[in-house]
Scaffold this active site. Structure first.
Site, PDB file in Angstrom:
ATOM      1  N   ALA A 181       0.799  -1.235   0.000  1.00 14.61           N
ATOM      2  CA  ALA A 181       0.000   0.000   0.000  1.00 14.61           C
ATOM      3  C   ALA A 181       0.829   1.281   0.000  1.00 14.61           C
ATOM      4  O   ALA A 181       0.253   2.379   0.102  1.00 14.61           O
ATOM      5  CB  ALA A 181      -1.017   0.035   1.149  1.00 14.61           C
ATOM      6  N   ALA A 182       2.148   1.174  -0.160  1.00 14.81           N
ATOM      7  CA  ALA A 182       2.959   2.402  -0.237  1.00 14.81           C
ATOM      8  C   ALA A 182       2.535   3.208  -1.476  1.00 14.81           C
ATOM      9  O   ALA A 182       2.410   4.436  -1.415  1.00 14.81           O
ATOM     10  CB  ALA A 182       4.439   2.062  -0.296  1.00 14.81           C
ATOM     11  N   GLY A 183       2.286   2.502  -2.578  1.00 10.75           N
ATOM     12  CA  GLY A 183       1.824   3.183  -3.795  1.00 10.75           C
ATOM     13  C   GLY A 183       0.457   3.816  -3.587  1.00 10.75           C
ATOM     14  O   GLY A 183       0.165   4.896  -4.121  1.00 10.75           O
ATOM     15  N   ASP A 184      -0.380   3.160  -2.805  1.00 15.27           N
ATOM     16  CA  ASP A 184      -1.716   3.708  -2.533  1.00 15.27           C
ATOM     17  C   ASP A 184      -1.607   4.958  -1.656  1.00 15.27           C
ATOM     18  O   ASP A 184      -2.328   5.940  -1.861  1.00 15.27           O
ATOM     19  CB  ASP A 184      -2.590   2.652  -1.844  1.00 15.27           C
TER      20      ASP A 184
HETATM   21  O1  RIB Z   1      -1.863  -2.004  -3.152  1.00 13.67           O
HETATM   22  C1  RIB Z   1      -1.982  -2.906  -2.101  1.00 13.67           C
HETATM   23  C2  RIB Z   1      -3.249  -3.685  -2.207  1.00 13.67           C
HETATM   24  O2  RIB Z   1      -3.178  -4.521  -3.334  1.00 13.67           O
HETATM   25  C3  RIB Z   1      -3.523  -4.606  -1.050  1.00 13.67           C
HETATM   26  O3  RIB Z   1      -4.215  -3.973  -0.008  1.00 13.67           O
HETATM   27  C4  RIB Z   1      -4.286  -5.749  -1.678  1.00 13.67           C
HETATM   28  O4  RIB Z   1      -5.618  -5.801  -1.312  1.00 13.67           O
HETATM   29  C5  RIB Z   1      -4.107  -5.562  -3.179  1.00 13.67           C
HETATM   30  O5  RIB Z   1      -5.256  -5.152  -3.764  1.00 13.67           O
END
Ligand code: RIB
Length: 305
Positions: free
Chosen positions: A249-252
């Protein structure tokens, strides 16, 4: 402050920590197991909301305990979820994630209800889109829906931030109407057909993506920072060293940071720096939504630069 709509996936992440990711056919002992709300769409929505943005989520969950928990969790972080559909025909999406000691991970996503997101879900929420400043999307819901939403957003004058993750090759017409494309090296390779590793290759890929008609291109480079191409100018922002626990989730977090900064009226270059701070901080904690940094932490890290 404007409104941000995120159309994308909600997954329950099933996270195992282990010293080393097993090779095919190998069995290893894990250190621990936990369930953590995730999904690229929900993560990006939560990341932006934690940084003070008004965010509404569009997508689907199953009628099951994971779905309930994911929506409650998103709500608790300030994301509007009443437009998320409860799909009786599919279970909530899951992601089975293995994290090894150095923070690297492998992820297997089973889309479930995310795979049922339909063009109708976009059309039914046209009123919401019409009042949005940004529409943020990824590739964890069916691509025809993403394509349709881009066209709708363009018609409504809403800026689309697209993170084509996980990577799928799409033709140039798919990207028409996208304001800002955020790709990592793998996604840049898939979209351009170029080999993308390191800053120089990222510049070439960014130029190729801009040539497809996207005005703002960002290539994220993991520990190598992020590269912006906008208005014919490149800007590279390096990362600062931190103790990496989990890169999930660093990209998120980066995208949440980017949208939050743009929403606050920061320039693209400032937003790139702010997003890099958010992405970097997310690597210091285990899990997806559990790792998304709060505004005070990102603001402080940003000011320290
Ligand atoms: O970007 C990370 C996410 O990728 C995770 O939370 C997982 O659910 C996948 O969708």
């Amino acid at each position: 402050m404007g409104n941000v709509v995120v159309l994308g996936s909600l997954n329950m992440d099933l996270v195992v920590r282990t010293e080393r990711i097993p090779r095919p056919g190998e069995t290893v002992h894990g250190l621990d197991f936990r369930t953590v709300p995730g999904g690229k769409g929900a993560n990006q929505a939560a990341a932006a909301a934690r940084l003070g943005v008004q965010v509404e989520m569009l997508g689907r969950v199953g009628e099951d305990a994971f779905g309930q928990e994911m929506l409650q969790n998103l709500n608790a972080q300030g994301v509007g979820t009443h437009r998320v559909r409860h799909d009786a025909g599919a279970p909530s999406g899951t992601a089975t994630i293995v994290v090894q000691a150095d923070g690297e991970n492998t992820i297997i996503v089973v889309p479930g209800a995310n795979g049922q997101v339909a063009v109708q879900d976009v059309d039914d929420n046209r009123d919401l889109l019409a009042n949005a400043d940004y529409l943020v999307m990824q590739f964890e819901v069916p691509l025809p829906v993403v394509r349709h939403a881009i066209a709708q957003a363009e018609a409504l004058g809403v800026r689309v931030v697209l993170n084509p993750a996980p990577a799928y090759a799409v033709d140039a017409s798919f990207l028409k109407g996208v304001y800002c494309l955020v790709v990592n090296e793998t996604e840049a390779e898939t979209l351009t057909g170029l080999s993308v590793s390191g800053l120089e290759a990222a510049r070439e890929a960014a130029l190729a993506l801009r040539a497809l008609g996207v005005p703002v291109v960002i290539v994220t480079l993991g520990a190598g920072g992020a590269l912006l191409l906008a208005d014919d100018e490149f800007t590279h922002v390096p990362t600062r060293p931190v103790s990496v626990v989990d890169t999930t989730a660093a990209g998120d977090a980066f995208i949440g940071g980017l949208v939050a900064a743009l929403d606050r009226g920061m320039s693209l270059v400032e937003a790139l720096r702010y997003a890099t701070c958010a992405g970097t901080l997310a690597t210091t904690t285990l899990g997806a939504q559990t790792s998304l940094p709060l505004r005070a932490a990102v603001d402080a890290f940003y000011r320290e630069e």
